[in-house]
Design a protein around this motif. Structure first.
Motif, PDB file in Angstrom:
ATOM      1  N   ILE A 117       0.878  -1.164   0.000  1.00 52.79           N
ATOM      2  CA  ILE A 117       0.000   0.000   0.000  1.00 52.79           C
ATOM      3  C   ILE A 117       0.915   1.213   0.000  1.00 52.79           C
ATOM      4  N   THR A 118       0.826   2.006  -1.024  1.00 52.26           N
ATOM      5  CA  THR A 118       1.744   3.128  -1.166  1.00 52.26           C
ATOM      6  C   THR A 118       0.986   4.387  -1.552  1.00 52.26           C
ATOM      7  N   GLN A 119       1.624   5.517  -1.375  1.00 48.83           N
ATOM      8  CA  GLN A 119       1.042   6.775  -1.844  1.00 48.83           C
ATOM      9  C   GLN A 119       1.135   6.825  -3.363  1.00 48.83           C
ATOM     10  N   LEU A 120       0.089   7.320  -3.995  1.00 48.46           N
ATOM     11  CA  LEU A 120       0.055   7.396  -5.449  1.00 48.46           C
ATOM     12  C   LEU A 120       1.250   8.182  -5.984  1.00 48.46           C
ATOM     13  N   GLU A 154      -2.336  16.924  -9.691  1.00 41.91           N
ATOM     14  CA  GLU A 154      -1.906  18.010  -8.814  1.00 41.91           C
ATOM     15  C   GLU A 154      -2.364  17.756  -7.385  1.00 41.91           C
ATOM     16  N   PHE A 155      -3.595  17.291  -7.234  1.00 35.79           N
ATOM     17  CA  PHE A 155      -4.116  16.964  -5.905  1.00 35.79           C
ATOM     18  C   PHE A 155      -3.352  15.787  -5.294  1.00 35.79           C
ATOM     19  N   ALA A 156      -3.060  14.774  -6.127  1.00 36.45           N
ATOM     20  CA  ALA A 156      -2.379  13.581  -5.641  1.00 36.45           C
ATOM     21  C   ALA A 156      -0.954  13.880  -5.199  1.00 36.45           C
ATOM     22  N   LEU A 157      -0.309  14.814  -5.845  1.00 34.57           N
ATOM     23  CA  LEU A 157       1.071  15.151  -5.523  1.00 34.57           C
ATOM     24  C   LEU A 157       1.184  16.076  -4.313  1.00 34.57           C
ATOM     25  N   HIS A 158       0.069  16.671  -3.915  1.00 32.49           N
ATOM     26  CA  HIS A 158       0.113  17.602  -2.780  1.00 32.49           C
ATOM     27  C   HIS A 158       0.415  16.830  -1.494  1.00 32.49           C
ATOM     28  N   PHE A 163      -3.359   9.660  -0.994  1.00 31.14           N
ATOM     29  CA  PHE A 163      -3.907   8.883  -2.101  1.00 31.14           C
ATOM     30  C   PHE A 163      -3.275   7.501  -2.045  1.00 31.14           C
ATOM     31  N   PHE A 164      -3.942   6.573  -1.352  1.00 29.07           N
ATOM     32  CA  PHE A 164      -3.397   5.234  -1.142  1.00 29.07           C
ATOM     33  C   PHE A 164      -3.739   4.316  -2.311  1.00 29.07           C
ATOM     34  N   VAL A 165      -2.745   3.562  -2.750  1.00 31.74           N
ATOM     35  CA  VAL A 165      -2.912   2.632  -3.856  1.00 31.74           C
ATOM     36  C   VAL A 165      -2.445   1.248  -3.421  1.00 31.74           C
ATOM     37  N   CYS A 166      -3.234   0.240  -3.769  1.00 35.14           N
ATOM     38  CA  CYS A 166      -2.887  -1.149  -3.477  1.00 35.14           C
ATOM     39  C   CYS A 166      -2.283  -1.765  -4.742  1.00 35.14           C
ATOM     40  N   GLU A 167      -1.044  -2.264  -4.629  1.00 37.58           N
ATOM     41  CA  GLU A 167      -0.349  -2.863  -5.760  1.00 37.58           C
ATOM     42  C   GLU A 167       0.110  -4.271  -5.415  1.00 37.58           C
ATOM     43  N   LEU A 175      -7.714   1.428  -4.680  1.00 41.34           N
ATOM     44  CA  LEU A 175      -7.317   2.781  -4.309  1.00 41.34           C
ATOM     45  C   LEU A 175      -8.266   3.341  -3.265  1.00 41.34           C
ATOM     46  N   LEU A 176      -7.754   4.240  -2.462  1.00 38.94           N
ATOM     47  CA  LEU A 176      -8.553   4.969  -1.480  1.00 38.94           C
ATOM     48  C   LEU A 176      -7.935   6.358  -1.378  1.00 38.94           C
ATOM     49  N   PHE A 177      -8.654   7.360  -1.877  1.00 37.62           N
ATOM     50  CA  PHE A 177      -8.113   8.706  -1.975  1.00 37.62           C
ATOM     51  C   PHE A 177      -8.825   9.633  -0.985  1.00 37.62           C
ATOM     52  N   THR A 178      -8.049  10.393  -0.218  1.00 35.69           N
ATOM     53  CA  THR A 178      -8.629  11.362   0.710  1.00 35.69           C
ATOM     54  C   THR A 178      -7.889  12.699   0.600  1.00 35.69           C
ATOM     55  N   LEU A 179      -8.630  13.769   0.855  1.00 35.51           N
ATOM     56  CA  LEU A 179      -8.071  15.119   0.867  1.00 35.51           C
ATOM     57  C   LEU A 179      -8.022  15.630   2.304  1.00 35.51           C
ATOM     58  N   ARG A 180      -7.073  16.490   2.550  1.00 34.85           N
ATOM     59  CA  ARG A 180      -6.973  17.143   3.860  1.00 34.85           C
ATOM     60  C   ARG A 180      -7.408  18.597   3.677  1.00 34.85           C
ATOM     61  N   LEU A 181      -8.646  18.881   4.050  1.00 29.09           N
ATOM     62  CA  LEU A 181      -9.246  20.184   3.783  1.00 29.09           C
ATOM     63  C   LEU A 181      -9.186  21.111   4.999  1.00 29.09           C
ATOM     64  N   LYS A 182      -9.106  22.389   4.722  1.00 30.68           N
ATOM     65  CA  LYS A 182      -9.258  23.370   5.788  1.00 30.68           C
ATOM     66  C   LYS A 182     -10.683  23.273   6.342  1.00 30.68           C
TER      67      LYS A 182
END
Length: 308
Positions: A117-120, A154-158, A163-167, A175-182
């Motif tokens: 499980i790694t970051q995209l 751009e969002f994934a690189l922030h 952005f978790f990816v199963c390989e 995949l399981l993608f989450t954002l960290r929002l204000k």
């Protein structure tokens, strides 16, 4: 960690004797802890007996109240350490069944030791996975998010986002993608005042400020991959609890409702869209999200959880 170890650790970090903690618990919730005696607490700490799950949750909520932390006495764990606490089979049960978001690729095709499980942002397949995600999103949600590939990348690189990816052997399995929002941006998303397509990188909270974890996408090839992704998700929340105040998600699909039905999200807003579908937002404070019977059982009863 066993519940007995957790209870003793929290009590000692609070500098309470067993007698003092019993008195504190009685004052905190007389109904739940009315019959607790020092001898009972002693048996809990020695693992001779164990309280019902409702009392385990009550104890965690007491220590939340005492410490101001979402999962007290776990705040020093990093994500890798937190992952080891979580029962894989328990997570599978928590997720329930979803025919569209969790496929049925035979589990025997994936050996657990070979899964990563790694970051995209750290995978060589980043562009391929983004294109695949766009296709999946279009099929499941009719391009509701409406991201371009470049903007999504751009969002994934922030660095604030996860952005978790199963390989598995250079193949994609989920995949399981989450954002960290204000917090103020999260509030607008939850109230459906803005949509995901309206977000910019300026809306992401840094790790120097409190933010909110917002899930934007999930898909897995089978239940095993799904469980490993959500183990990483919960571990991330535990490890970063000091800087996460709330968690949330927006959904369109009935299958998404089934997926989160066992998780401690609560419906916040509903809005009918132009295409006739209904958008729903779900949210919960991180403290309540983690102090939940099914989650507590997965984390503090792992020794009783079959890892088949």
């Amino acid at each position: 960690m066993k519940f007995s170890e957790y209870l003793k650790k929290c009590r000692e970090k609070s500098s309470f004797t067993q007698e003092q903690l019993v008195q504190e618990l009685y004052l905190y919730d007389t109904g739940l802890f009315k019959t607790i005696e020092t001898s009972t607490l002693s048996k809990w700490e020695r693992g001779i007996t164990k309280p019902y799950l409702s009392r385990q949750v009550g104890l965690i909520k007491y220590f939340q109240h005492k410490s101001g932390k979402a999962l007290p006495c776990f705040d020093e764990y990093n994500a890798q350490e937190a992952q080891k606490l979580i029962c894989k089979t328990g997570i599978q049960n928590l997720l329930g069944k979803s025919k569209k978001l969790i496929m049925r690729l035979p589990s025997k095709m994936i050996e657990v030791d070979d899964i990563s499980i790694t970051q995209l942002r750290n995978t060589e397949m980043i562009d391929h996975i983004i294109d695949m995600h766009m296709d999946i999103d279009q099929g499941l949600n009719s391009k509701f998010a409406d991201f371009t590939s470049n903007r999504f990348k751009e969002f994934a690189l922030h660095p604030s986002n996860s952005f978790f990816v199963c390989e598995h052997k250079d193949r994609f399995f989920g995949l399981l993608f989450t954002l960290r929002l204000k917090p103020e941006v999260f509030e607008k998303i939850m109230n459906i005042e803005i949509r995901e397509k309206d977000l910019t990188v300026d809306d992401f909270a840094s790790f120097h400020e409190v933010g909110c974890n917002y899930a934007i996408s999930f898909f897995a090839m089978n239940e095993k991959a799904a469980a490993l992704l959500f183990i990483r998700y919960y571990a991330h929340l535990i490890a970063n609890q000091k800087s996460i105040s709330e968690v949330g998600v927006s959904i369109l699909m009935e299958d998404s409702q089934k997926l989160i039905s066992n998780m401690n999200f609560h419906l916040h807003r509903e809005k009918e869209l132009d295409n006739g579908t209904t958008l729903q937002t779900y949210r919960e404070t991180l403290a309540n999200f983690l102090a939940y019977e099914k989650v507590v059982k997965i984390i503090l009863d792992k020794q009783e959880c079959p890892e088949g």
